[in-house]
Write an enzyme that holds these catalytic residues in place. Structure first.
Site, PDB file in Angstrom:
ATOM      1  CG  ASP A 183       6.730   8.154  -0.403  1.00 21.81           C
ATOM      2  OD1 ASP A 183       5.913   7.285  -0.029  1.00 21.81           O
ATOM      3  OD2 ASP A 183       6.387   9.294  -0.784  1.00 21.81           O
ATOM      4  CG  HIS A 238      -2.141  -0.906   1.004  1.00 23.92           C
ATOM      5  ND1 HIS A 238      -3.439  -0.497   1.217  1.00 23.92           N
ATOM      6  CD2 HIS A 238      -2.228  -2.198   0.606  1.00 23.92           C
ATOM      7  CE1 HIS A 238      -4.273  -1.503   0.966  1.00 23.92           C
ATOM      8  NE2 HIS A 238      -3.552  -2.549   0.599  1.00 23.92           N
TER       9      HIS A 238
END
Length: 338
Positions: A86, A78
């Site tokens: 990130d 996800h």
């Protein structure tokens, strides 16, 4: 299927698995060059082994709660599909921003506290060195690897943490359990991931649970006439209806792999090819000839593990921030300076 045809297909899939992005897996998924490295932290954090610290904490958590393996793997997925890998999914909402974790598809995500614990320990030894994004990637690998007591794929590190996290960006980027084949292929393609990656990464559904609400329409009103999805094995559909009586209870959990939801293996593909894929996004893999062929070959566990390793390296490099981009958060839930 003859032995010669199987060997040809296995060879073809292994070749496809090596194509796209950077060959060694340390560029980003779009081939723009990410600069990730193996053992990135060995010279940056000499007082403690970063990867051993992550592994030890994750293995202890999975040993205490076997469902944690699927949770940490899902957290990585996800994260990577929205703004790349990130760590943006970890950011808490603020007074002015609804972050990714508040979006509908992410409200059932868990495992954040494990990432927090790892981050706290590493900050004590190597402050502002290890990114939250790298911790998520390492934790996902180690969560799956606990079952085998060996690393199931290499994790290239050196990611930086993003400073933007928007709930509004989740829906268009994160593949849905109800997505059709065309949509899934487009979403994966946007991230530099191939058809082989799509089918292979779907194999993560071999562990973990979902909830009845995500399959309610498929069981009770697929065409608007109160019927079940005809592509679903009817015996399996009856079993699911017993587990999820209408109207469905949103809190009721169901296993994604009807054979072994706590064992990471290739049984997902056996179930899928028997038309027992839980989601529309599973069943739709059989609607394309090439995709269906790959799903059949991936019933071979050795082939699945090899391809999953390659695809996880590719996914883990999608749109990564490196070098002077992003930051290394002190607290994974908060942007530095807030």
């Amino acid at each position: 299927m003859s032995k010669h045809i199987l060997v040809f297909l296995v060879s073809s899939i292994l070749v496809v698995g090596c194509m796209g992005g950077k060959g060694q897996g340390h560029g980003n998924g779009n081939g723009n060059g990410g600069g990730l490295k193996l053992k990135y932290y060995d010279n940056l954090c000499r007082s403690v082994s970063v990867e051993k610290t992550v592994r030890d904490i994750v293995w202890s958590k999975v040993a205490a709660d076997p469902t944690m393996a699927a949770k940490l793997l899902r957290l990585h997925y996800h994260d990577c599909f929205v703004r790349g890998c990130d760590g943006s999914i970890l950011l808490d909402p603020t007074q002015n921003t609804t972050t990714e974790k508040t979006a509908g598809p992410n409200r059932s995500i868990s495992g954040y506290e494990v990432i927090d614990e790892i981050k706290t320990k590493l900050e004590a030894s190597c402050p502002e060195i290890v990114s939250c994004a790298d911790i998520v990637a390492l934790a996902a690998r180690d969560a799956v690897s606990f079952q085998f007591r060996r690393e199931m794929w290499p994790v290239f590190t050196g990611r930086k943490d993003g400073t933007i996290s928007l709930a509004s960006e989740v829906g268009g980027n994160l593949p849905s359990a109800n997505a059709n084949f065309t949509t899934l292929l487009a979403q994966f393609g946007t991230k530099g991931l191939s058809l082989n990656d799509l089918v292979t990464l779907s194999g993560a559904h071999t562990i973990g649970i979902s909830h009845c609400t995500l399959v309610a329409r498929r069981l009770y009103n697929f065409t608007g006439a109160g019927d079940a999805d005809p592509s679903l094995d009817q015996t399996y559909a009856k079993t699911l209806r017993k587990l999820c009586p209408n109207p469905v209870n949103s809190a009721t959990a169901i296993e994604m792999d009807p054979n072994s939801s706590r064992s990471f293996d290739s049984n997902y593909y056996r179930a899928l090819n028997q038309h027992k894929g839980l989601f529309v996004s599973d069943a739709t893999l059989l609607t394309n000839r090439q995709s269906a062929t790959i799903a059949k070959v991936l019933e071979n566990q050795m082939v699945f593990f090899a391809n999953f390793a390659r695809s996880m390296v590719k996914m883990g490099a999608v749109e990564v921030l490196t070098g002077g981009q992003g930051e290394v958060r002190k607290n994974c839930r908060v942007i530095n300076g807030q």
